[in-house]
Design a protein around this motif. Structure first.
Motif: not given
Length: 411
Positions: A138-139, A149-151, A156-157, A169-170
């Motif tokens: 994902l990244l 993304w920043g975080d 957060n996934t 998934y983000l």
């Protein structure tokens, strides 16, 4: 200020108006809520029913709500795995006219789980490695698209089953930024944040007794960097081949296809002396097997599910050579694929009672049945056939399976 709903679909506002926007989200009555597991969030988040859909509702200030809404729409246009943005509701007030925070509404990702729910029973290290693989993919996909993304974190996934692996998934784009291209420094910053966040989340699980004793939180934090680095290098490295060895380029492209990526644009240059060729994949798109399966069958699946279904489809096609002799159209891959969906895939999935499927989608059910067929065939030392595998799976596996995100183990 009057209540305003900004939505992506003209049908959503009418359904959303029925929800109690004059009540703070944390006090919504149970009649509107859906009891689904929630991850950790800095905001109040609730799952609710809106018509035939389950939605996630998050309270936050207006400016970040609108910004995240647009970022999620951008990610959707780029084909990045993220939750679907549905609407932003502003101008909320309570019964006394006092202002309430706006909300961002996204569609609940069916069959997904936050990582903390997955650790309700101690997760095996092998399964955790698969989570790191999914998060690394994902990244990489985000960075290839220019999204910082920043975080990046487990919190957060969301994770879904994907044929023995996972798809990530983000779910929170609030801190993200979209650029034409990310610099190495921007990517390294994102990756370092991921390392720190993941180690911290696992240390928290360790303190609560929910982490497998063999798992080192700090080492697993570093693992995301290792897996990301290996995949990034494979997708972007420059290859130099001897002149005339063009099959080396084809081999490199096939390798990228095997990883689930297509080369949409490439750069090929001959050296000044003419003795070498330099190959650089310029634009790489994820979802190679997804697109191939969708084109042939119309089935929409995760990448590993698509890979497994395509393998079964190809094996089935190899047994259909004598179908409709003299009719060249009957042997076309698209025609055979349609017959496979009609005569094999759909009847097999429909044989599994809906009440026993849990959160598994049709592609995951079919994958599980193929795995169970392989297991039973190995035990019997001959192919037991799909029908027998389905019956045994329904009778002996599904009733014992717990409602978790971990793939069912055959036998």
């Amino acid at each position: 200020m009057a209540l305003q709903i900004s939505a992506t679909n003209p049908e959503h506002p009418a359904v959303l108006l029925e929800l109690p926007w004059d009540v703070p989200l944390e006090k919504w009555p149970d009649e509107y809520l859906v009891p689904l597991p929630r991850g950790i969030s800095r905001h109040v988040v609730r799952y609710a029913r809106a018509g035939d859909e389950v939605i996630a509702v998050k309270e936050l200030a207006e400016r970040p709500a609108l910004r995240e809404y647009e970022l999620l729409r951008d990610l959707d246009r780029l084909g990045i795995p993220a939750v679907d943005p549905l609407a932003v509701v502003t101008g909320r007030t309570d019964g006394a006219g006092a202002p309430l925070e706006p909300v961002l509404i996204t569609r609940h990702l069916r069959g997904s789980m936050p990582y903390r729910s997955m650790f309700e029973t101690t997760m095996r290290p092998a399964t955790m490695h698969r989570l790191m693989d999914a998060l690394a993919v994902l990244l990489v996909r985000l960075h290839l698209s220019g999204f910082a993304w920043g975080d990046c974190s487990l919190s957060n996934t969301l994770f879904r089953r994907d044929a023995g692996a996972y798809a990530a998934y983000l779910v929170d784009a609030e801190t993200g930024d979209l650029h034409p291209r990310l610099s190495p420094g921007q990517r390294d910053y994102d990756l370092d944040l991921a390392r720190v966040n993941i180690s911290g989340e696992l240390l928290d699980l360790e303190a609560s007794g929910a982490l497998h004793p063999s798992v080192d939180p700090v080492e697993f934090g570093h693992e995301i960097c290792t897996r990301y680095g290996g995949l990034w290098r494979e997708l972007t490295r420059t290859s130099v081949y001897p002149a005339g060895k063009y099959h080396y380029i084809e081999r490199r492209i096939r390798r990228l296809n095997e990883l689930g990526f297509d080369v949409a644009e490439m750069q090929i240059e001959h050296s000044a002396a003419g003795d070498t060729v330099t190959f650089v994949p310029k634009v790489v798109d994820a979802g190679h097997h997804q697109r191939q399966l969708l084109r042939l069958t119309g089935l929409d699946a995760e990448e590993n599910q698509a890979r497994r279904l395509l393998s079964d489809l190809e094996s089935w096609m190899a047994t259909q050579d004598d179908h409709a002799p003299g009719d060249p159209l009957a042997a076309r891959p698209e025609v055979l694929a349609h017959r496979w969906v009609r005569d094999v895939f759909r009847p097999t999935v429909r044989a599994v009672p809906v009440g026993l499927r849990g959160s598994m989608d049709p592609a995951e059910i079919y994958h599980e049945l193929l795995e169970h067929r392989w297991y039973l065939s190995e035990r019997a030392q001959h192919d037991i056939g799909l029908d027998t595998a389905v019956t045994d799976y329904i009778d002996n596996v599904l009733p014992k399976a717990r409602s978790t995100l971990e793939p069912t183990t055959p036998g």
